[in-house]
Enzyme design. Sequence first.
Site, PDB file in Angstrom:
ATOM      1  N   CYS A 167      -5.221  23.003  23.577  1.00 43.92           N
ATOM      2  CA  CYS A 167      -6.390  22.392  24.220  1.00 43.92           C
ATOM      3  C   CYS A 167      -6.179  22.271  25.719  1.00 43.92           C
ATOM      4  O   CYS A 167      -5.167  21.757  26.178  1.00 43.92           O
ATOM      5  CB  CYS A 167      -6.598  20.971  23.700  1.00 43.92           C
ATOM      6  N   GLY A 219     -15.065  26.528  28.437  1.00 45.64           N
ATOM      7  CA  GLY A 219     -16.472  26.256  28.709  1.00 45.64           C
ATOM      8  C   GLY A 219     -17.031  25.028  28.022  1.00 45.64           C
ATOM      9  O   GLY A 219     -16.413  24.460  27.116  1.00 45.64           O
ATOM     10  N   GLU A 220     -18.204  24.629  28.463  1.00 49.99           N
ATOM     11  CA  GLU A 220     -18.912  23.478  27.891  1.00 49.99           C
ATOM     12  C   GLU A 220     -20.085  24.034  27.076  1.00 49.99           C
ATOM     13  O   GLU A 220     -21.073  24.500  27.646  1.00 49.99           O
ATOM     14  CB  GLU A 220     -19.389  22.558  29.030  1.00 49.99           C
ATOM     15  N   ASN A 251      -1.749  18.331  27.116  1.00 49.62           N
ATOM     16  CA  ASN A 251      -0.990  19.561  27.300  1.00 49.62           C
ATOM     17  C   ASN A 251      -0.853  19.833  28.791  1.00 49.62           C
ATOM     18  O   ASN A 251      -1.778  19.586  29.550  1.00 49.62           O
ATOM     19  CB  ASN A 251      -1.708  20.720  26.607  1.00 49.62           C
ATOM     20  N   CYS A 289      -7.807  19.774  32.949  1.00 50.15           N
ATOM     21  CA  CYS A 289      -8.060  20.933  32.086  1.00 50.15           C
ATOM     22  C   CYS A 289      -7.931  22.229  32.882  1.00 50.15           C
ATOM     23  O   CYS A 289      -8.528  22.369  33.956  1.00 50.15           O
ATOM     24  CB  CYS A 289      -9.473  20.797  31.506  1.00 50.15           C
ATOM     25  N   CYS A 313     -13.173  18.973  34.956  1.00 50.58           N
ATOM     26  CA  CYS A 313     -12.270  17.912  34.502  1.00 50.58           C
ATOM     27  C   CYS A 313     -10.877  18.202  35.064  1.00 50.58           C
ATOM     28  O   CYS A 313     -10.367  19.317  34.935  1.00 50.58           O
ATOM     29  CB  CYS A 313     -12.229  17.835  32.978  1.00 50.58           C
ATOM     30  N   SER A 342     -17.621  20.791  20.538  1.00 46.20           N
ATOM     31  CA  SER A 342     -16.971  19.773  21.353  1.00 46.20           C
ATOM     32  C   SER A 342     -17.676  19.734  22.703  1.00 46.20           C
ATOM     33  O   SER A 342     -17.826  20.760  23.361  1.00 46.20           O
ATOM     34  CB  SER A 342     -15.492  20.136  21.524  1.00 46.20           C
ATOM     35  N   CYS A 350     -11.130  29.081  17.396  1.00 47.70           N
ATOM     36  CA  CYS A 350     -11.594  28.290  18.528  1.00 47.70           C
ATOM     37  C   CYS A 350     -12.212  29.271  19.521  1.00 47.70           C
ATOM     38  O   CYS A 350     -11.516  30.147  20.047  1.00 47.70           O
ATOM     39  CB  CYS A 350     -10.383  27.570  19.118  1.00 47.70           C
ATOM     40  N   SER A 353     -15.667  14.532  24.092  1.00 45.53           N
ATOM     41  CA  SER A 353     -14.420  14.341  24.836  1.00 45.53           C
ATOM     42  C   SER A 353     -14.567  13.115  25.716  1.00 45.53           C
ATOM     43  O   SER A 353     -15.249  13.152  26.730  1.00 45.53           O
ATOM     44  CB  SER A 353     -14.136  15.580  25.686  1.00 45.53           C
ATOM     45  N   LEU A 354     -13.934  12.029  25.315  1.00 46.75           N
ATOM     46  CA  LEU A 354     -14.150  10.746  25.987  1.00 46.75           C
ATOM     47  C   LEU A 354     -13.096  10.505  27.075  1.00 46.75           C
ATOM     48  O   LEU A 354     -13.423  10.374  28.238  1.00 46.75           O
ATOM     49  CB  LEU A 354     -14.140   9.632  24.932  1.00 46.75           C
ATOM     50  N   HIS A 355     -11.857  10.396  26.675  1.00 48.16           N
ATOM     51  CA  HIS A 355     -10.681  10.281  27.561  1.00 48.16           C
ATOM     52  C   HIS A 355     -10.574   8.988  28.353  1.00 48.16           C
ATOM     53  O   HIS A 355      -9.481   8.634  28.809  1.00 48.16           O
ATOM     54  CB  HIS A 355     -10.565  11.468  28.528  1.00 48.16           C
ATOM     55  N   GLU A 396     -10.958  33.494  26.411  1.00 48.51           N
ATOM     56  CA  GLU A 396      -9.876  33.400  25.441  1.00 48.51           C
ATOM     57  C   GLU A 396     -10.399  32.867  24.124  1.00 48.51           C
ATOM     58  O   GLU A 396     -11.342  32.076  24.078  1.00 48.51           O
ATOM     59  CB  GLU A 396      -8.774  32.490  25.987  1.00 48.51           C
ATOM     60  N   CYS A 427     -15.562  27.129  33.440  1.00 48.19           N
ATOM     61  CA  CYS A 427     -16.349  25.923  33.167  1.00 48.19           C
ATOM     62  C   CYS A 427     -16.651  25.247  34.499  1.00 48.19           C
ATOM     63  O   CYS A 427     -15.809  25.222  35.393  1.00 48.19           O
ATOM     64  CB  CYS A 427     -15.568  24.964  32.263  1.00 48.19           C
TER      65      CYS A 427
HETATM   66  N1  SAH Z   1     -15.894  21.597  27.229  1.00 49.08           N
HETATM   67  C1  SAH Z   1     -15.723  21.046  25.938  1.00 49.08           C
HETATM   68  C2  SAH Z   1     -14.972  21.938  24.977  1.00 49.08           C
HETATM   69  C3  SAH Z   1     -13.761  22.660  25.519  1.00 49.08           C
HETATM   70  S1  SAH Z   1     -12.381  21.667  25.938  1.00 49.08           S
HETATM   71  C4  SAH Z   1     -15.096  19.691  26.020  1.00 49.08           C
HETATM   72  O1  SAH Z   1     -14.599  19.322  27.075  1.00 49.08           O
HETATM   73  O2  SAH Z   1     -15.137  18.990  25.026  1.00 49.08           O
HETATM   74  C5  SAH Z   1     -11.691  21.282  24.329  1.00 49.08           C
HETATM   75  C6  SAH Z   1     -10.901  19.966  24.294  1.00 49.08           C
HETATM   76  O3  SAH Z   1      -9.664  20.065  24.999  1.00 49.08           O
HETATM   77  C7  SAH Z   1     -11.656  18.800  24.938  1.00 49.08           C
HETATM   78  O4  SAH Z   1     -11.546  17.658  24.143  1.00 49.08           O
HETATM   79  C8  SAH Z   1     -10.879  18.611  26.224  1.00 49.08           C
HETATM   80  O5  SAH Z   1     -11.058  17.340  26.744  1.00 49.08           O
HETATM   81  C9  SAH Z   1      -9.485  18.899  25.785  1.00 49.08           C
HETATM   82  N2  SAH Z   1      -8.562  19.140  26.871  1.00 49.08           N
HETATM   83  C10 SAH Z   1      -8.828  19.666  28.092  1.00 49.08           C
HETATM   84  N3  SAH Z   1      -7.707  19.746  28.819  1.00 49.08           N
HETATM   85  C11 SAH Z   1      -6.697  19.269  28.044  1.00 49.08           C
HETATM   86  C12 SAH Z   1      -5.297  19.137  28.225  1.00 49.08           C
HETATM   87  N4  SAH Z   1      -4.693  19.525  29.357  1.00 49.08           N
HETATM   88  N5  SAH Z   1      -4.571  18.619  27.211  1.00 49.08           N
HETATM   89  C13 SAH Z   1      -5.177  18.263  26.049  1.00 49.08           C
HETATM   90  N6  SAH Z   1      -6.474  18.385  25.811  1.00 49.08           N
HETATM   91  C14 SAH Z   1      -7.246  18.881  26.802  1.00 49.08           C
HETATM   92 FE1  SF4 Z   2     -14.904  22.119  30.923  1.00 47.27          FE
HETATM   93 FE2  SF4 Z   2     -14.195  20.864  28.660  1.00 47.27          FE
HETATM   94 FE3  SF4 Z   2     -12.344  21.658  30.441  1.00 47.27          FE
HETATM   95 FE4  SF4 Z   2     -13.951  19.629  31.063  1.00 47.27          FE
HETATM   96  S1  SF4 Z   2     -12.410  19.672  29.402  1.00 47.27           S
HETATM   97  S2  SF4 Z   2     -13.429  21.346  32.406  1.00 47.27           S
HETATM   98  S3  SF4 Z   2     -15.825  20.276  30.087  1.00 47.27           S
HETATM   99  S4  SF4 Z   2     -13.666  22.978  29.258  1.00 47.27           S
END
Ligand code: SAH
Ligand code: SF4
Length: 354
Positions: A327, A155-156, A284, A114, A111, A185, A100, A208-210, A87, A107
Amino acid sequence: MGSLYELSREELGEALSGEAPYRLEQLWRALWREDRTVAEMTTLPRVVRERLGAEYPSGLSPINEVVSDGGATIKWVFALHDGATIETVLMSYADRVTVCVSSQAGCAMGCSFCATGQAGFRRHLSVGEVLEQVSYAARAGAPRRLSNVVFMGMGEPLANYEVTVRALRRLHQERGMSARHLTVSSVGVAPAIERLSEEGLALTLAVSLHAANDADRDALVPLNRRYDLARLETACRAWIERTGRRLSFEWALIDGINDTNAALGELADYARGLGAHVNLIPLNPTPGFLVRGSRPERVRAFRDGLLARGVNATVRDTRGRSIAAACGQLASVSGGRHGLRAPESTRVALRARA
Ligand code: SAH
Ligand code: SF4
């Protein structure tokens, strides 16, 4: 096999062998300045177009297009040559037009919150598959000029390191984009961040810390068990020192999990130590993660708490949420085990783009 975007300038020259030398400049301009499909490269003779079209077919077949935010956000699902799906999202703002892009089909990082992570990994993208997403989106966004590319789709990017760096270099050198308008990212692949800092690219890095304690981060971001917060901090420091660029952290606010005052304090300490900017993303919704995003009042209070502790913080908008383009919602119509779809009401017929 692959599209013309797989090729370097030198390889484009080889693809044109037998043609007059000035054809290379015409082909290069059509690809990198005009975002033309091969069929639209009318500066080239028809036989050349036909040959290039047959030898270097487009790698992306659009199978769905969804529009929201009054036309300002468009998400495409593309099928790749082997049936994998990815996408791409185009977002138009008053001051910029951002695409984007996906760097992998799926991926492997898993996580929990996601959608891409929930669906699993299929394969890495090629450099042409990444670059063609940019060109496709630029065409759709015209006449406004595409100004930013963010590697925040599926993806990463740092797990597909070589391709990501090659794509970034071409966007900078061939497409002429300023490196600071390119954002990668990453979930925190520490050695790859260090390697990236040596590439001589002044791009923007978002991590992406969280969570800023290892127990919580282990649960949300499994890669933390391999590269914990101390290891990640070392890599972030290397990035800042070697590139002279600021760093930003992404933090998806999850109700009761990482929006507490304790989490706020931990994040503030971690971010302040690195002079990092924090981007807050209200979580989200995704089908595989049942905890809600924080309520808007909590998001604002959390931001204010960071500011009060001397940390620069902004709240990211939730563009594309209604079409599952926000995201973490990218999983593709047939990309993974869940087979996620955008809500029926917001799906629109695919515009023909022959
Ligand atoms: N893999 C990379 C880039 C793709 S994800 C990464 O993780 O950084 C892009 C961003 O969306 C990241 O910051 C990720 O943590 C965030 N993200 C993933 N799932 C999400 C969700 N359900 N709600 C909000 N942000 C989310
Ligand atoms: Fe992959 Fe980024 Fe989603 Fe984590 S947040 S599963 S690294 S796309």
